[in-house]
Design an enzyme around this catalytic site. Structure first.
Site, PDB file in Angstrom:
ATOM      1  N   SER A 226      10.586  24.144  17.028  1.00  7.75           N
ATOM      2  CA  SER A 226       9.146  24.244  17.278  1.00  7.75           C
ATOM      3  C   SER A 226       8.550  25.573  16.803  1.00  7.75           C
ATOM      4  CB  SER A 226       8.861  23.997  18.763  1.00  7.75           C
ATOM      5  OG  SER A 226       9.594  24.861  19.575  1.00  7.75           O
ATOM      6  N   SER A 305       6.523  25.878   9.033  1.00 14.20           N
ATOM      7  CA  SER A 305       6.052  26.105   7.665  1.00 14.20           C
ATOM      8  C   SER A 305       6.767  25.195   6.662  1.00 14.20           C
ATOM      9  CB  SER A 305       6.262  27.568   7.294  1.00 14.20           C
ATOM     10  OG  SER A 305       7.633  27.854   7.301  1.00 14.20           O
ATOM     11  N   GLU A 332       5.961  18.432  10.573  1.00  8.79           N
ATOM     12  CA  GLU A 332       4.522  18.697  10.442  1.00  8.79           C
ATOM     13  C   GLU A 332       4.378  20.144   9.995  1.00  8.79           C
ATOM     14  OE1 GLU A 332       2.664  16.223  10.412  1.00  8.79           O
ATOM     15  OE2 GLU A 332       4.071  14.815  11.316  1.00  8.79           O
ATOM     16  N   CYS A 366      -2.844  25.198  12.719  1.00  8.07           N
ATOM     17  CA  CYS A 366      -2.532  24.599  11.418  1.00  8.07           C
ATOM     18  C   CYS A 366      -3.754  23.904  10.840  1.00  8.07           C
ATOM     19  CB  CYS A 366      -1.380  23.623  11.569  1.00  8.07           C
ATOM     20  SG  CYS A 366      -1.603  22.564  12.983  1.00  8.07           S
ATOM     21  N   GLU A 464      -1.893  28.974   2.005  1.00  9.39           N
ATOM     22  CA  GLU A 464      -2.066  29.059   3.454  1.00  9.39           C
ATOM     23  C   GLU A 464      -1.912  30.520   3.877  1.00  9.39           C
ATOM     24  OE1 GLU A 464       0.933  27.488   6.279  1.00  9.39           O
ATOM     25  OE2 GLU A 464      -0.730  26.644   7.418  1.00  9.39           O
TER      26      GLU A 464
HETATM   27  P1  NAD Z   1       8.184  28.746  10.802  1.00  5.70           P
HETATM   28  O1  NAD Z   1       8.542  27.754   9.754  1.00  5.70           O
HETATM   29  O2  NAD Z   1       8.367  30.179  10.474  1.00  5.70           O
HETATM   30  O3  NAD Z   1       9.034  28.508  12.094  1.00  5.70           O
HETATM   31  C1  NAD Z   1       9.047  27.259  12.754  1.00  5.70           C
HETATM   32  C2  NAD Z   1      10.354  27.149  13.519  1.00  5.70           C
HETATM   33  O4  NAD Z   1      11.415  27.026  12.574  1.00  5.70           O
HETATM   34  C3  NAD Z   1      10.686  28.379  14.365  1.00  5.70           C
HETATM   35  O5  NAD Z   1      11.290  27.953  15.567  1.00  5.70           O
HETATM   36  C4  NAD Z   1      11.679  29.124  13.498  1.00  5.70           C
HETATM   37  O6  NAD Z   1      12.528  29.982  14.203  1.00  5.70           O
HETATM   38  C5  NAD Z   1      12.433  27.963  12.903  1.00  5.70           C
HETATM   39  N1  NAD Z   1      13.197  28.240  11.695  1.00  5.70           N
HETATM   40  C6  NAD Z   1      12.978  29.182  10.756  1.00  5.70           C
HETATM   41  N2  NAD Z   1      13.905  29.067   9.774  1.00  5.70           N
HETATM   42  C7  NAD Z   1      14.712  28.035  10.109  1.00  5.70           C
HETATM   43  C8  NAD Z   1      15.836  27.418   9.499  1.00  5.70           C
HETATM   44  N3  NAD Z   1      16.326  27.835   8.343  1.00  5.70           N
HETATM   45  N4  NAD Z   1      16.407  26.371  10.123  1.00  5.70           N
HETATM   46  C9  NAD Z   1      15.922  25.912  11.306  1.00  5.70           C
HETATM   47  N5  NAD Z   1      14.857  26.462  11.919  1.00  5.70           N
HETATM   48  C10 NAD Z   1      14.262  27.507  11.322  1.00  5.70           C
HETATM   49  O7  NAD Z   1       6.683  28.442  11.254  1.00  5.70           O
HETATM   50  P2  NAD Z   1       5.792  29.223  12.333  1.00  5.70           P
HETATM   51  O8  NAD Z   1       5.361  30.518  11.768  1.00  5.70           O
HETATM   52  O9  NAD Z   1       6.418  29.216  13.683  1.00  5.70           O
HETATM   53  O10 NAD Z   1       4.552  28.241  12.436  1.00  5.70           O
HETATM   54  C11 NAD Z   1       3.492  28.327  11.551  1.00  5.70           C
HETATM   55  C12 NAD Z   1       3.499  27.174  10.574  1.00  5.70           C
HETATM   56  O11 NAD Z   1       3.513  25.957  11.282  1.00  5.70           O
HETATM   57  C13 NAD Z   1       2.245  27.139   9.728  1.00  5.70           C
HETATM   58  O12 NAD Z   1       2.593  26.824   8.406  1.00  5.70           O
HETATM   59  C14 NAD Z   1       1.429  26.029  10.365  1.00  5.70           C
HETATM   60  O13 NAD Z   1       0.498  25.429   9.500  1.00  5.70           O
HETATM   61  C15 NAD Z   1       2.504  25.089  10.787  1.00  5.70           C
HETATM   62  N6  NAD Z   1       2.081  24.191  11.851  1.00  5.70           N
HETATM   63  C16 NAD Z   1       1.836  22.894  11.529  1.00  5.70           C
HETATM   64  C17 NAD Z   1       1.416  22.018  12.499  1.00  5.70           C
HETATM   65  C18 NAD Z   1       1.144  20.575  12.160  1.00  5.70           C
HETATM   66  O14 NAD Z   1       1.027  19.770  13.076  1.00  5.70           O
HETATM   67  N7  NAD Z   1       1.041  20.213  10.900  1.00  5.70           N
HETATM   68  C19 NAD Z   1       1.239  22.461  13.806  1.00  5.70           C
HETATM   69  C20 NAD Z   1       1.511  23.789  14.098  1.00  5.70           C
HETATM   70  C21 NAD Z   1       1.936  24.649  13.113  1.00  5.70           C
END
Ligand code: NAD
Length: 580
Positions: A226, A305, A332, A366, A464
């Protein structure tokens, strides 16, 4: 003879055969539905409504209670263990969650799970899954509804306070997320799963053949990964698959650990066994490598992301031959959401909607508007309105209730966002109209910033940013239809988009032309603010798999249905009558 008729039941039965079948069946001892092997589950009927938002006016009981919860969580550093089954674990990989608006202040100490602990959680989940899966859905719904009531009542302010402190949300942003949306996810997913169970296959001759569909949890385990920006998303990603009978490993975001742990504790109190959901703060790649290497991976429920989801998908692809089942991948991801304003639009509504969408929660939704196309004829008024409004909005500590925006989430986000602001300051195509100050001395503060560009393809209009930076392209009124093409094609994303106009013929034309540009599309409304069960959420293209969290089908995606046909009459012949 009736054997033939039964064998042909999938096709249209000839009426003489059908009559013979019916008369034969009348002579058979009829088994009622109550004697079938697979019984319909008895589900208590219930219905739900969206959780109302509280007002937090001065002197209100909810405001007082929230203040108390804030004092409690800011005054202590909560220890957040790794939870696997009923066991707490702590490792040497100690981490802290700080308040983004006051980064010297830690509110939680937590521990990264090692690869061995992730493996242990997988083993526990795989072992526990059959028994958890067999707990009737009706009992699970009761647990989920109880948890929702706890979150709406007793623990509402614990969720809001930890979201405000840890993720720098203002009161209203916490309330719509960690209270209302989370509660709505739990209640509506239970409702939709219950409704979905009613869709049973046809049993045309129930005395001869009974068909059933069993909603099973998947074999193996589900990994829920998440993001930081919505407390509710963490709860939904982990607990909707769990409700449908899956065993889940939940990896929260480092910057949302405390609020997510409060969810975990409430779900345990409501009755979710430890083995059904493990809570595993971990370094992202360590977690991702461990889950994708397991042959038992049943699904990944991810929000975050694009690069992270692409990495996970790539790892699953590389390991495909290892798995016992094809893992289901739900992701997502990001957006570069647009507001396209037509010359016939109401400038006041368009300006206000754009300010709210672009800057609430520092543009870290997002769905936040990040690019706007504004006609020359309306620009003077819209510019004036936005700039004047922004002057009245305070960026500050969310514990001060007059703040409109808090700080951005962490140092990485601050660096990325201030990099775009710097780009705006130095690029000849770009002019900063409002904001532009970035200061991370106390917290990660970035002013709400409006940038005007003369180049609609500048990277500030395509990438973004995920921060409080809105880019505006002012177009000649006659070129409004070209803006439809820009809104549609200039980014890899398709998450949210909004069009503003009073010209209804143009609205209809644009709504059709922009059909593929957004999973959530708004007409004369801002691009943010989707509500569970009202605007199911998700986008396509690089914005994700568009599985529509908060929609009617979401819970059912977390099942592996089994179709069961039970035949009540023996097969007496192999040959068909026409064979003579
Ligand atoms: P992120 O991708 O940095 O992290 C998301 C999760 O992935 C975190 O728990 C992180 O620790 C984990 N993670 C990172 N690298 C990983 C790997 N190699 N393997 C497994 N897990 C890993 O994203 P963030 O900064 O937490 O969130 C922001 C992003 O989320 C933005 O791009 C935003 O647009 C998107 N977002 C989308 C929605 C949607 O419904 N479309 C909703 C909320 C956020």
């Amino acid at each position: 003879m009736y054997q033939l008729a039964i064998s042909c039941a999938r096709g249209r039965m000839l009426s003489p055969l059908r009559n013979t079948l019916i008369s034969t069946l009348r002579r058979l001892p009829v088994r009622s539905a109550s004697t079938t092997i697979i019984q319909d589950e008895r589900i208590n009927d219930f219905t739900v409504e969206n959780e109302p938002l509280l007002g937090y006016l001065p002197g209100s009981p909810e405001r007082e209670e929230l203040q108390k919860a804030i004092s409690k969580y800011e005054g202590t550093q909560t220890d957040v263990p790794i939870m696997i089954g009923d066991q707490e674990h702590r490792t040497d990989l100690v981490r802290h969650q700080v308040m983004p608006h006051c980064h010297s202040h830690s509110i939680a100490q937590f521990y990264y799970a090692t690869p061995e602990l992730v493996q242990k959680a997988i083993d526990v989940a795989v072992a526990a899954r059959p028994a958890w899966e067999r707990v009737p859905l009706s009992q699970k719904f009761d647990i989920w509804l109880k948890a929702a009531d706890l979150m709406a009542g007793k623990y509402r302010q614990a969720l809001n306070a930890t979201t405000m402190l840890g993720q720098s949300k203002t009161v209203i942003q916490a309330e719509i997320d960690s209270a209302a949306e989370l509660v709505d996810f739990l209640r509506f997913n239970a409702l939709y799963a219950k409704e979905g169970m009613k869709w049973q296959p046809r049993s045309p001759e129930p005395a001869a053949t009974v068909n059933k569909l069993r909603l099973r949890g998947m074999e193996g385990f589900v990994a829920a990964v998440s993001p930081f920006n919505f407390t509710a998303i963490g709860g939904n990603l982990a607990y909707t698959p769990a409700m449908m009978g899956n065993a889940v490993l939940w990896k929260p975001s480092d910057t949302a650990v405390l609020s997510n742990y409060v969810i975990y504790q409430i779900m345990r109190e409501a009755g979710v066994p430890g083995e059904a959901v493990s809570f595993l703060p971990a370094d992202g790649p360590v977690f991702g490598d461990a889950i994708t290497a397991s042959p038992h991976l049943a699904a990944i429920n991810f929000t975050g992301s694009v690069p992270t989801f692409q990495r996970l998908w790539g790892q699953v692809g590389n390991n495909l031959a290892k798995y016992r089942s094809f893992p289901k991948l739900v992701g997502e991801c990001g957006g570069k959401n647009y507001h396209l304003i037509h010359p016939s639009a109401d400038p006041e509504s368009a300006a206000n909607g754009t300010v709210r969408s672009a800057f609430e929660y520092c543009g870290q939704k997002c769905s936040a508007c990040s690019r706007a196309y504004v006609p020359e004829s309306l620009w003077p008024e819209i510019k004036e309105r936005m700039v004047t409004t922004l002057k009245t909005l305070k960026t500050g500590d969310p514990r001060q209730f007059d703040s409109f925006m808090g700080a951005v989430i962490d140092a990485t986000a601050f660096k990325r966002i201030s990099g775009y602001v710097q780009h705006a300051k130095t690029s000849p195509n770009l002019t900063i109209l409002a904001g532009g100050k970035c200061d991370d001395s106390v917290g990660y503060f970035v002013e709400p910033t409006v940038v005007v560009t003369t180049d609609p393809h500048d990277r500030i209009m395509r990438e973004e940013i995920f921060g409080p930076v809105l880019s505006v392209y002012v177009y000649p009124d006659a070129a409004v239809d070209d803006m439809i093409g820009l809104a549609n094609d200039s980014t890899p994303y398709a998450l949210t988009g909004a069009i503003f106009a009073s010209d209804r013929a143009w609205l209809a034309k644009a709504a059709d032309a922009l059909k593929d540009s957004a999973g959530n599309f708004y007409i004369n409304d801002k691009s943010t603010g989707s509500v569970v069960a009202q605007q199911p959420f998700g986008g396509a293209r690089m914005s994700g798999t568009n599985d529509k969290a908060g929609g009617v089908h979401y819970a059912l995606k977390w099942t592996s249905p089994q179709a069961v046909k039970e035949t009540m009459v023996p097969l007496k012949d192999v040959k068909y009558p026409y064979m003579g």
